[in-house]
Scaffold this motif. Structure first.
Motif, PDB file in Angstrom:
ATOM      1  N   SER A 111      41.565  68.028  54.957  1.00  0.00           N
ATOM      2  CA  SER A 111      40.245  67.998  54.193  1.00  0.00           C
ATOM      3  C   SER A 111      40.251  67.029  53.017  1.00  0.00           C
ATOM      4  O   SER A 111      39.207  66.224  52.947  1.00  0.00           O
ATOM      5  N   SER A 112      41.167  66.699  52.543  1.00  0.00           N
ATOM      6  CA  SER A 112      41.511  65.424  51.571  1.00  0.00           C
ATOM      7  C   SER A 112      41.162  64.131  52.184  1.00  0.00           C
ATOM      8  O   SER A 112      40.371  63.196  51.514  1.00  0.00           O
ATOM      9  N   ASP A 113      41.769  63.859  53.434  1.00  0.00           N
ATOM     10  CA  ASP A 113      41.735  62.725  54.011  1.00  0.00           C
ATOM     11  C   ASP A 113      40.270  62.590  54.395  1.00  0.00           C
ATOM     12  O   ASP A 113      39.670  61.320  54.335  1.00  0.00           O
ATOM     13  N   ALA A 114      39.718  63.360  55.035  1.00  0.00           N
ATOM     14  CA  ALA A 114      38.248  63.541  55.519  1.00  0.00           C
ATOM     15  C   ALA A 114      37.298  63.234  54.258  1.00  0.00           C
ATOM     16  O   ALA A 114      36.317  62.349  54.541  1.00  0.00           O
ATOM     17  N   GLN A 115      37.495  63.832  53.176  1.00  0.00           N
ATOM     18  CA  GLN A 115      36.738  63.681  51.982  1.00  0.00           C
ATOM     19  C   GLN A 115      36.691  62.195  51.559  1.00  0.00           C
ATOM     20  O   GLN A 115      35.701  61.380  51.020  1.00  0.00           O
ATOM     21  N   SER A 116      38.014  61.764  51.648  1.00  0.00           N
ATOM     22  CA  SER A 116      38.237  60.234  51.099  1.00  0.00           C
ATOM     23  C   SER A 116      37.536  59.493  52.089  1.00  0.00           C
ATOM     24  O   SER A 116      36.957  58.405  51.509  1.00  0.00           O
ATOM     25  N   ARG A 117      37.504  59.420  53.380  1.00  0.00           N
ATOM     26  CA  ARG A 117      36.926  58.655  54.252  1.00  0.00           C
ATOM     27  C   ARG A 117      35.370  58.554  54.376  1.00  0.00           C
ATOM     28  O   ARG A 117      34.634  57.803  54.269  1.00  0.00           O
ATOM     29  N   LEU A 118      34.882  59.988  54.165  1.00  0.00           N
ATOM     30  CA  LEU A 118      33.445  60.060  53.609  1.00  0.00           C
ATOM     31  C   LEU A 118      32.867  59.111  52.413  1.00  0.00           C
ATOM     32  O   LEU A 118      31.839  58.902  52.428  1.00  0.00           O
ATOM     33  N   GLU A 119      33.540  59.577  51.420  1.00  0.00           N
ATOM     34  CA  GLU A 119      33.465  58.982  50.140  1.00  0.00           C
ATOM     35  C   GLU A 119      33.458  57.257  50.463  1.00  0.00           C
ATOM     36  O   GLU A 119      32.282  56.884  49.644  1.00  0.00           O
ATOM     37  N   LYS A 120      34.253  56.940  51.004  1.00  0.00           N
ATOM     38  CA  LYS A 120      34.304  55.331  51.470  1.00  0.00           C
ATOM     39  C   LYS A 120      32.853  54.917  52.027  1.00  0.00           C
ATOM     40  O   LYS A 120      32.272  53.724  51.767  1.00  0.00           O
ATOM     41  N   PHE A 121      32.661  55.798  53.253  1.00  0.00           N
ATOM     42  CA  PHE A 121      31.458  55.386  53.961  1.00  0.00           C
ATOM     43  C   PHE A 121      30.442  55.582  52.866  1.00  0.00           C
ATOM     44  O   PHE A 121      29.321  54.790  53.115  1.00  0.00           O
ATOM     45  N   ALA A 122      30.251  56.563  51.976  1.00  0.00           N
ATOM     46  CA  ALA A 122      29.104  56.564  51.119  1.00  0.00           C
ATOM     47  C   ALA A 122      29.110  55.470  50.264  1.00  0.00           C
ATOM     48  O   ALA A 122      27.813  54.986  49.962  1.00  0.00           O
TER      49      ALA A 122
END
Length: 280
Positions: A111-122
């Motif tokens: 979950s933490s890794d996915a959130q980090s990835r999504l934040e970078k895309f954002a």
């Protein structure tokens, strides 16, 4: 499902298994204690303990269920069968508890890794949105194609990651919904600015490369997946993105690629002679 609710459910589930395990230890310990009084409980050197207490039964139960087997005590009579049952039960329950705790930790890491990835895309989509706004404000038509190509690459990368990850399992249950909303809002803002540019008279009336429509098509698949599986608040954002994508593809055809001089087809029956050389 709300993320805090998911955490509570996971913790309650783990605590339930721990409670069952503790109850089994106490229950078997009580049986060992009671049966010892009738010669079918705990013994030492093939003799029944004459001073067994409830705490002695608990101790023997813990040693048995954990498969420690110190050897200072042993079951007698009916307790031999009970000890076998307790060992099997203990092995199963310990495995289940470890699996639950490990699964919970792994999900938190994912979950933490996915959130980090999504934040970078954002962050990337927010930058594209700012670039589009700057182009509109300063009428920088020369930068338009460069920014669109960067935006196209972002759409392709995000769609590839999201479609692959979301089809792996319970992605929408594990990943925080606010992270998906964040990247969705960034994509929505960027597309809104792009459409404003395309609608303006200062911008070129056609999408400047063939890759962007393919990236938009992939992004529409992301939108359909989110609308199908995500919560209501997230669905609304991606429904708006899909609508904007559809309008872009319908209203702005791809600009035909310009043919290069060295790509002009020649007559293969009469090869072209090099310049400056006469036919003999």
């Amino acid at each position: 499902m709300d993320k805090s609710l998911v955490d509570r459910v996971e913790k309650v589930s783990t605590l339930r298994y721990i409670l069952i395990f503790a109850t089994a230890v106490i229950g078997f310990g009580l049986l060992y204690f009671l049966l010892t009084q009738y010669g079918h409980g705990i013994g030492r050197d093939n003799k029944v303990l004459d001073n067994a207490t409830f705490l002695t039964g608990i101790y023997f139960s813990i040693v048995t269920i954990s498969s420690l087997g110190y050897g200072d005590m042993h079951p007698m009579g009916i307790s031999k069968f009970l000890a076998c049952l307790e060992v099997l039960f203990g092995l199963v329950m310990i495995g289940v508890v470890i699996a639950k705790v490990t699964s919970y930790r792994v999900e938190r890491i994912y979950s933490s890794d996915a959130q980090s990835r999504l934040e970078k895309f954002a962050e990337g989509f927010n930058k594209s949105q700012r670039d589009f706004t700057e182009i509109m404000t300063n009428f920088e038509a020369t930068r338009f194609e460069e920014v669109v190509r960067t935006f196209q690459a972002q759409c392709t990368a995000f769609s590839g990651y999201f479609l692959d990850a979301a089809n792996q399992g319970d992605y929408f249950r594990i990943v925080p919904s606010n992270a998906i909303k964040q990247v969705g809002s960034a994509v929505d803002s960027a597309f809104s600015e792009l459409k404003s540019i395309m609608d303006s008279q200062q911008a070129m009336p056609e999408i400047p490369n063939r890759d962007l429509p393919e990236a938009i098509g992939a992004l529409k698949r992301v939108c359909r997946l989110v609308v199908q599986d995500a919560d209501e608040g997230t669905r609304g954002i991606f429904q708006n993105i899909e609508h904007t994508c559809t309008q872009l593809l319908e209203d702005y055809p791809v600009r035909p690629e310009e043919s290069q001089p060295d790509q002009v087809l020649q007559d293969t029956d009469d090869p072209q002679q090099p310049s400056g050389v006469d036919d003999e």
